[in-house]
Design a protein around this motif. Sequence first.
Motif, PDB file in Angstrom:
ATOM      1  N   MET A 286      28.129 -57.253 -68.247  1.00  0.00           N
ATOM      2  CA  MET A 286      27.447 -56.788 -67.034  1.00  0.00           C
ATOM      3  C   MET A 286      28.052 -57.419 -65.780  1.00  0.00           C
ATOM      4  O   MET A 286      28.035 -56.816 -64.703  1.00  0.00           O
ATOM      5  CB  MET A 286      25.946 -57.110 -67.086  1.00  0.00           C
ATOM      6  CG  MET A 286      25.096 -56.164 -67.917  1.00  0.00           C
ATOM      7  SD  MET A 286      25.257 -54.421 -67.464  1.00  0.00           S
ATOM      8  CE  MET A 286      24.421 -54.402 -65.876  1.00  0.00           C
ATOM      9  N   GLU A 287      28.570 -58.626 -65.922  1.00  0.00           N
ATOM     10  CA  GLU A 287      29.160 -59.307 -64.766  1.00  0.00           C
ATOM     11  C   GLU A 287      30.433 -58.601 -64.281  1.00  0.00           C
ATOM     12  O   GLU A 287      30.842 -58.764 -63.140  1.00  0.00           O
ATOM     13  CB  GLU A 287      29.442 -60.781 -65.090  1.00  0.00           C
ATOM     14  CG  GLU A 287      28.227 -61.563 -65.588  1.00  0.00           C
ATOM     15  CD  GLU A 287      27.114 -61.705 -64.546  1.00  0.00           C
ATOM     16  OE1 GLU A 287      27.425 -61.728 -63.339  1.00  0.00           O
ATOM     17  OE2 GLU A 287      25.934 -61.763 -64.956  1.00  0.00           O
ATOM     18  N   GLU A 288      31.053 -57.832 -65.176  1.00  0.00           N
ATOM     19  CA  GLU A 288      32.211 -57.016 -64.778  1.00  0.00           C
ATOM     20  C   GLU A 288      31.752 -55.633 -64.327  1.00  0.00           C
ATOM     21  O   GLU A 288      32.313 -55.046 -63.398  1.00  0.00           O
ATOM     22  CB  GLU A 288      33.174 -56.817 -65.966  1.00  0.00           C
ATOM     23  CG  GLU A 288      33.579 -58.066 -66.714  1.00  0.00           C
ATOM     24  CD  GLU A 288      34.560 -58.909 -65.931  1.00  0.00           C
ATOM     25  OE1 GLU A 288      35.164 -58.375 -64.966  1.00  0.00           O
ATOM     26  OE2 GLU A 288      34.718 -60.109 -66.267  1.00  0.00           O
ATOM     27  N   ILE A 289      30.729 -55.134 -65.016  1.00  0.00           N
ATOM     28  CA  ILE A 289      30.310 -53.742 -64.810  1.00  0.00           C
ATOM     29  C   ILE A 289      29.695 -53.541 -63.428  1.00  0.00           C
ATOM     30  O   ILE A 289      29.990 -52.562 -62.733  1.00  0.00           O
ATOM     31  CB  ILE A 289      29.297 -53.345 -65.925  1.00  0.00           C
ATOM     32  CG1 ILE A 289      30.005 -53.272 -67.282  1.00  0.00           C
ATOM     33  CG2 ILE A 289      28.611 -52.025 -65.591  1.00  0.00           C
ATOM     34  CD1 ILE A 289      29.059 -53.132 -68.482  1.00  0.00           C
ATOM     35  N   VAL A 290      28.839 -54.476 -63.029  1.00  0.00           N
ATOM     36  CA  VAL A 290      28.105 -54.275 -61.774  1.00  0.00           C
ATOM     37  C   VAL A 290      29.027 -54.250 -60.548  1.00  0.00           C
ATOM     38  O   VAL A 290      28.971 -53.307 -59.753  1.00  0.00           O
ATOM     39  CB  VAL A 290      26.948 -55.294 -61.638  1.00  0.00           C
ATOM     40  CG1 VAL A 290      26.342 -55.254 -60.245  1.00  0.00           C
ATOM     41  CG2 VAL A 290      25.872 -54.983 -62.686  1.00  0.00           C
ATOM     42  N   PRO A 291      29.916 -55.243 -60.384  1.00  0.00           N
ATOM     43  CA  PRO A 291      30.822 -55.153 -59.218  1.00  0.00           C
ATOM     44  C   PRO A 291      31.682 -53.886 -59.256  1.00  0.00           C
ATOM     45  O   PRO A 291      31.962 -53.289 -58.216  1.00  0.00           O
ATOM     46  CB  PRO A 291      31.704 -56.403 -59.338  1.00  0.00           C
ATOM     47  CG  PRO A 291      30.971 -57.319 -60.250  1.00  0.00           C
ATOM     48  CD  PRO A 291      30.118 -56.487 -61.148  1.00  0.00           C
ATOM     49  N   PHE A 292      32.064 -53.466 -60.463  1.00  0.00           N
ATOM     50  CA  PHE A 292      32.837 -52.227 -60.553  1.00  0.00           C
ATOM     51  C   PHE A 292      32.037 -51.060 -59.994  1.00  0.00           C
ATOM     52  O   PHE A 292      32.493 -50.350 -59.094  1.00  0.00           O
ATOM     53  CB  PHE A 292      33.259 -51.946 -62.003  1.00  0.00           C
ATOM     54  CG  PHE A 292      33.762 -50.539 -62.190  1.00  0.00           C
ATOM     55  CD1 PHE A 292      35.020 -50.177 -61.731  1.00  0.00           C
ATOM     56  CD2 PHE A 292      32.952 -49.563 -62.772  1.00  0.00           C
ATOM     57  CE1 PHE A 292      35.471 -48.862 -61.859  1.00  0.00           C
ATOM     58  CE2 PHE A 292      33.392 -48.255 -62.909  1.00  0.00           C
ATOM     59  CZ  PHE A 292      34.658 -47.905 -62.447  1.00  0.00           C
ATOM     60  N   PHE A 293      30.828 -50.862 -60.501  1.00  0.00           N
ATOM     61  CA  PHE A 293      30.036 -49.708 -60.040  1.00  0.00           C
ATOM     62  C   PHE A 293      29.700 -49.822 -58.551  1.00  0.00           C
ATOM     63  O   PHE A 293      29.631 -48.821 -57.847  1.00  0.00           O
ATOM     64  CB  PHE A 293      28.769 -49.534 -60.892  1.00  0.00           C
ATOM     65  CG  PHE A 293      29.012 -48.793 -62.173  1.00  0.00           C
ATOM     66  CD1 PHE A 293      29.258 -47.423 -62.159  1.00  0.00           C
ATOM     67  CD2 PHE A 293      29.029 -49.451 -63.392  1.00  0.00           C
ATOM     68  CE1 PHE A 293      29.500 -46.722 -63.339  1.00  0.00           C
ATOM     69  CE2 PHE A 293      29.267 -48.767 -64.585  1.00  0.00           C
ATOM     70  CZ  PHE A 293      29.506 -47.399 -64.554  1.00  0.00           C
ATOM     71  N   GLN A 294      29.497 -51.037 -58.087  1.00  0.00           N
ATOM     72  CA  GLN A 294      29.188 -51.194 -56.661  1.00  0.00           C
ATOM     73  C   GLN A 294      30.366 -50.785 -55.782  1.00  0.00           C
ATOM     74  O   GLN A 294      30.184 -50.455 -54.608  1.00  0.00           O
ATOM     75  CB  GLN A 294      28.755 -52.632 -56.357  1.00  0.00           C
ATOM     76  CG  GLN A 294      27.322 -52.903 -56.830  1.00  0.00           C
ATOM     77  CD  GLN A 294      26.871 -54.337 -56.674  1.00  0.00           C
ATOM     78  OE1 GLN A 294      27.685 -55.248 -56.686  1.00  0.00           O
ATOM     79  NE2 GLN A 294      25.562 -54.546 -56.569  1.00  0.00           N
ATOM     80  N   SER A 295      31.574 -50.830 -56.357  1.00  0.00           N
ATOM     81  CA  SER A 295      32.760 -50.511 -55.549  1.00  0.00           C
ATOM     82  C   SER A 295      33.208 -49.060 -55.694  1.00  0.00           C
ATOM     83  O   SER A 295      34.076 -48.605 -54.953  1.00  0.00           O
ATOM     84  CB  SER A 295      33.907 -51.442 -55.947  1.00  0.00           C
ATOM     85  OG  SER A 295      34.415 -51.036 -57.214  1.00  0.00           O
ATOM     86  N   VAL A 296      32.644 -48.335 -56.661  1.00  0.00           N
ATOM     87  CA  VAL A 296      33.111 -46.958 -56.910  1.00  0.00           C
ATOM     88  C   VAL A 296      32.791 -46.048 -55.725  1.00  0.00           C
ATOM     89  O   VAL A 296      31.657 -46.004 -55.248  1.00  0.00           O
ATOM     90  CB  VAL A 296      32.446 -46.372 -58.187  1.00  0.00           C
ATOM     91  CG1 VAL A 296      32.641 -44.860 -58.265  1.00  0.00           C
ATOM     92  CG2 VAL A 296      33.002 -47.032 -59.436  1.00  0.00           C
ATOM     93  N   ARG A 297      33.792 -45.368 -55.221  1.00  0.00           N
ATOM     94  CA  ARG A 297      33.581 -44.293 -54.245  1.00  0.00           C
ATOM     95  C   ARG A 297      34.332 -43.071 -54.771  1.00  0.00           C
ATOM     96  O   ARG A 297      35.537 -43.140 -55.005  1.00  0.00           O
ATOM     97  CB  ARG A 297      34.125 -44.674 -52.866  1.00  0.00           C
ATOM     98  CG  ARG A 297      33.414 -45.835 -52.188  1.00  0.00           C
ATOM     99  CD  ARG A 297      31.961 -45.528 -51.799  1.00  0.00           C
ATOM    100  NE  ARG A 297      31.297 -46.710 -51.261  1.00  0.00           N
ATOM    101  CZ  ARG A 297      30.669 -47.635 -52.001  1.00  0.00           C
ATOM    102  NH1 ARG A 297      30.581 -47.496 -53.315  1.00  0.00           N
ATOM    103  NH2 ARG A 297      30.108 -48.677 -51.438  1.00  0.00           N
ATOM    104  N   LEU A 298      33.613 -41.982 -54.945  1.00  0.00           N
ATOM    105  CA  LEU A 298      34.221 -40.790 -55.533  1.00  0.00           C
ATOM    106  C   LEU A 298      34.868 -39.928 -54.454  1.00  0.00           C
ATOM    107  O   LEU A 298      34.413 -39.910 -53.307  1.00  0.00           O
ATOM    108  CB  LEU A 298      33.157 -39.996 -56.287  1.00  0.00           C
ATOM    109  CG  LEU A 298      32.539 -40.727 -57.480  1.00  0.00           C
ATOM    110  CD1 LEU A 298      31.394 -39.917 -58.076  1.00  0.00           C
ATOM    111  CD2 LEU A 298      33.588 -41.011 -58.559  1.00  0.00           C
TER     112      LEU A 298
END
Lengths: 349, 349
Positions: A286-298
Amino acid sequence: MSFQINENEVDIIIGALRPDLTAFMEAWRAFFSKFHLIVIKDPDMKEELKIPQGFDHKIYTKSDMEKIIGTTSINFSGHSCRYFGYLVSSKKYIISIDDNCFPAHDPNNNITDAVAQHLTNLQTPATPFFFNTLYDPYTKGADFVRGYPFSLRVGVDCALSCGLWLNIADYDAPTQIVKPRERNTRYVDAVLTVPLQTMMPASGINLGFNRELIGPALIPGFRLAGEGKVRWETMEDIWCGMCAKIVCDHLKLGVKSGLPYVHRGIEGGDNAMESLKKEWEGVKLMEEIVPFFQSVRLPRTAVTAEDCVVEMAKMVKEKLGVVNPVFGRAADAMEEWVRLWKAVGSQKI
Amino acid sequence: MSFQINENEVDIIIGALRPDLTAFMEAWRAFFSKFHLIVIKDPDMKEELKIPQGFDHKIYTKSDMEKIIGTTSINFSGHSCRYFGYLVSSKKYIISIDDNCFPAHDPNNNITDAVAQHLTNLQTPATPFFFNTLYDPYTKGADFVRGYPFSLRVGVDCALSCGLWLNIADYDAPTQIVKPRERNTRYVDAVLTVPLQTMMPASGINLGFNRELIGPALIPGFRLAGEGKVRWETMEDIWCGMCAKIVCDHLKLGVKSGLPYVHRGIEGGDNAMESLKKEWEGVKLMEEIVPFFQSVRLPRTAVTAEDCVVEMAKMVKEKLGVVNPVFGRAADAMEEWVRLWKAVGSQKI
């Protein structure tokens, strides 16, 4: 709630992880019986399924899965079996409730109708662009607070309704071990829109969504090795919820959280300690997943949920695939899911 | 709430818009009497102030204002008088409650202590970076939901606690006119952190904040021409709340909304229609204000609340000043406020 419900627009999906659904179905009879039910039998379960009389339902088993989708890398075992129901449904709204949940009572001891509340959440607008301190402005007796811009009051379509849990709250294994006797007794009488760009962990326990708007974004993409049959061992719904939130934000759709509650029974006995061994991997990831999703811009070119999932899969592969092979497999599953969604969708037509 | 409250760290600030505070103070006696009270008399009010015996309080009048701050362009009349209390306080925590509010009862008909709840909100962490579907994880019987990243569970300091209202909700004049008989009876038993970069309208009716962390960000900066003495005519607290939220986001501090409720009396009789003439200007201006605040990003060099306000004032002047002269005046007031804050602060030392 004086809502106009068209029963033909709704499928209730039950992932059957227990062979005997009698107590579960009887408890829900008043609320389920006017809708069509899709029951997906966990493909790992050997026992015969027991369902009481009087429900308009269709059961899908392992052999139905093979018939309808053939070979696939997607694993529909355990809690993930429900996703097969999402795939075969052709209704606008889907309500999905775990088979260890029962109708909740409100503080006045009235039994609550979770199905109707999910449908109300999905059929009234969401307001993700500005926070209303008075909670859901579309509830009877509520409105927008002073200072809420009028241009934003019309809101947007709500695509996802995340319900909550009385009795056994949806904790992870470490929290469960720390607080083995804790029970959730606080009935918070509110629904609220989760704001734009705010990430949250959606749970698959008690969920409603608009399949036409975001169906393909509800993905059984992420599985830990040996993911289990109790909720605190699973990551599929957490990942799925974040994908869905990203898609909703991008497509200007809303996500609500709050009512309805369901009463959740004891989960998997005393195995939290055992489960912790499995879930610890998830907790770290989760510590990797959350920053990833927070940075996603489609990209603007992504205009449907399918487009969005394909774009996200590329980003997962590129940015997270290098961190851990589990993410590479998740990206593959996301692409495979869109392929299945289209293939099964064209069979329906 | 088994919270350690240090009474010497708290000022309760009452902006007195009515001359007779007897009923108000008596209703709050059990909760106010252990704290120091700062009562600011609306400088426009001619009548003598009536305050019952037995409260540790200090009254500030128009002549005190002139003595302490001399000439200023800031207008402390009406609801804005409370800001003078923020200026002269030297305590860590400030609780501010409008003088037409009374202690609320919870659904079990127990009277609730708004002061203690604000202090609990301010003394427990806030979690602005990820949404907890179980509301305040620091409340007894609650925790973080499965999937909430452990690295974010420690949270950040909470700087602002926005309470709510039973009976008369805080609606604007148009809504009040549309729903003249509506009363808020829904007691939502929750506190939640307003997520990062989510803007909301804070109300000055029932508010707590950490003066040491964000005091200078609570600004009486924005006034409509002829701003009135009933809440739905005022914009000062809406603007102030957005400034405070921007500062909190930038300084990595939290804002909470929810409990405590206060019971709010009838507001200004039947004048909503009259008020609408004034507030309509505010309603239109919100359409400029909200996109502006949503776009504000402060420079890294801004490391205190004062710095942040000075930077925001520049942006207000540059981006909104061209739209309407009311914004130019707001920017000037923001700069003047920081000057006053520093001047009065150095007198305290």
